[in-house]
Design a protein around this motif. Structure first.
Motif, PDB file in Angstrom:
ATOM      1  N   HIS A  89      -8.583  41.009  35.817  1.00 43.45           N
ATOM      2  CA  HIS A  89      -9.648  40.846  36.813  1.00 43.45           C
ATOM      3  C   HIS A  89      -9.219  39.869  37.905  1.00 43.45           C
ATOM      4  N   GLN A  90      -8.635  38.744  37.526  1.00 37.61           N
ATOM      5  CA  GLN A  90      -8.202  37.735  38.498  1.00 37.61           C
ATOM      6  C   GLN A  90      -7.096  38.273  39.408  1.00 37.61           C
ATOM      7  N   ALA A  91      -6.148  38.998  38.849  1.00 38.14           N
ATOM      8  CA  ALA A  91      -5.050  39.554  39.644  1.00 38.14           C
ATOM      9  C   ALA A  91      -5.554  40.586  40.647  1.00 38.14           C
ATOM     10  N   VAL A  92      -6.485  41.433  40.217  1.00 40.06           N
ATOM     11  CA  VAL A  92      -7.061  42.438  41.115  1.00 40.06           C
ATOM     12  C   VAL A  92      -7.873  41.752  42.209  1.00 40.06           C
ATOM     13  N   LEU A  93      -8.624  40.752  41.843  1.00 36.78           N
ATOM     14  CA  LEU A  93      -9.415  39.997  42.811  1.00 36.78           C
ATOM     15  C   LEU A  93      -8.522  39.358  43.875  1.00 36.78           C
ATOM     16  N   GLN A  94      -7.426  38.753  43.458  1.00 38.99           N
ATOM     17  CA  GLN A  94      -6.499  38.116  44.398  1.00 38.99           C
ATOM     18  C   GLN A  94      -5.837  39.123  45.333  1.00 38.99           C
ATOM     19  N   ARG A  95      -5.465  40.281  44.793  1.00 39.84           N
ATOM     20  CA  ARG A  95      -4.730  41.251  45.600  1.00 39.84           C
ATOM     21  C   ARG A  95      -5.647  42.085  46.491  1.00 39.84           C
ATOM     22  N   PHE A  96      -6.819  42.477  45.976  1.00 37.66           N
ATOM     23  CA  PHE A  96      -7.662  43.437  46.693  1.00 37.66           C
ATOM     24  C   PHE A  96      -9.038  42.910  47.099  1.00 37.66           C
ATOM     25  N   GLY A  97      -9.428  41.763  46.600  1.00 43.66           N
ATOM     26  CA  GLY A  97     -10.735  41.220  46.937  1.00 43.66           C
ATOM     27  C   GLY A  97     -11.812  41.669  45.968  1.00 43.66           C
ATOM     28  N   ASP A  98     -13.023  41.169  46.213  1.00 42.20           N
ATOM     29  CA  ASP A  98     -14.102  41.392  45.260  1.00 42.20           C
ATOM     30  C   ASP A  98     -14.772  42.759  45.366  1.00 42.20           C
ATOM     31  N   ARG A  99     -14.345  43.584  46.307  1.00 40.98           N
ATOM     32  CA  ARG A  99     -14.935  44.924  46.415  1.00 40.98           C
ATOM     33  C   ARG A  99     -14.146  45.972  45.616  1.00 40.98           C
ATOM     34  N   ALA A 100     -13.052  45.571  45.018  1.00 38.02           N
ATOM     35  CA  ALA A 100     -12.242  46.495  44.219  1.00 38.02           C
ATOM     36  C   ALA A 100     -12.884  46.696  42.847  1.00 38.02           C
ATOM     37  N   GLN A 101     -12.856  47.935  42.381  1.00 40.96           N
ATOM     38  CA  GLN A 101     -13.327  48.253  41.029  1.00 40.96           C
ATOM     39  C   GLN A 101     -12.108  48.556  40.171  1.00 40.96           C
ATOM     40  N   VAL A 102     -12.028  47.946  39.015  1.00 39.24           N
ATOM     41  CA  VAL A 102     -10.901  48.192  38.113  1.00 39.24           C
ATOM     42  C   VAL A 102     -11.428  48.776  36.818  1.00 39.24           C
TER      43      VAL A 102
END
Length: 100
Positions: A12-25
Motif C-alpha cells: 500500500h505504501q509503495a503504491v501510494l508513493q508511486r501513484f498517489g492516493d487515487r490508485a486502487q491496488v
C-alpha cells in the motif's frame, strides 16, 4: 488471502508513493487461495488518469516491492485511463481483492 498485514502495508505504501492516493491496488491470482502454498504476488493497479508508460511503471514498482518483500516475486499490471483493458484486467477487477 495469503498476504500478511505487514506485506499489505508495504504494498500500500509503495503504491501510494508511486501513484498517489487515487490508485486502487488489488491482489489476485493464487495468493487468494488459502489452500495453496507458495506462488508469486499478483497485483493489479488501476489508475483514473493516464501514465506515459504503464509497463515501465509496473516494472519499477515490481522491482521496488521485490526488494522490500525479501525477494518474493511480484507481478504488477497497471491499468490506466489511456490504454486498453486486457483480459487480465477483467479477471483482476472481477476476482481480485482490494487492498486498503
Amino acid at each position: 488471502m495469503r498476504l500478511s498485514a505487514q506485506s499489505q502495508a508495504i504494498i500500500h505504501q509503495a503504491v501510494l508513493q508511486r501513484f498517489g492516493d487515487r490508485a486502487q491496488v488489488r491482489l489476485f491470482g493464487s495468493r487468494l487461495d488459502d489452500t495453496v502454498k507458495g506462488g508469486d504476488i499478483d497485483l493489479h493497479i488501476r489508475l483514473l488518469e493516464g501514465v506515459d508508460n504503464p509497463r515501465w511503471e509496473a516494472s519499477l514498482l515490481s522491482a521496488q516491492l521485490q526488494r522490500k518483500l525479501d525477494g518474493r516475486k511480484v507481478d504488477v499490471r497497471v491499468l490506466d485511463a489511456s490504454h486498453p483493458t486486457l483480459p487480465v484486467d477483467l479477471v483482476a477487477l472481477s476476482e481480485g481483492v482490494l487492498l486498503t
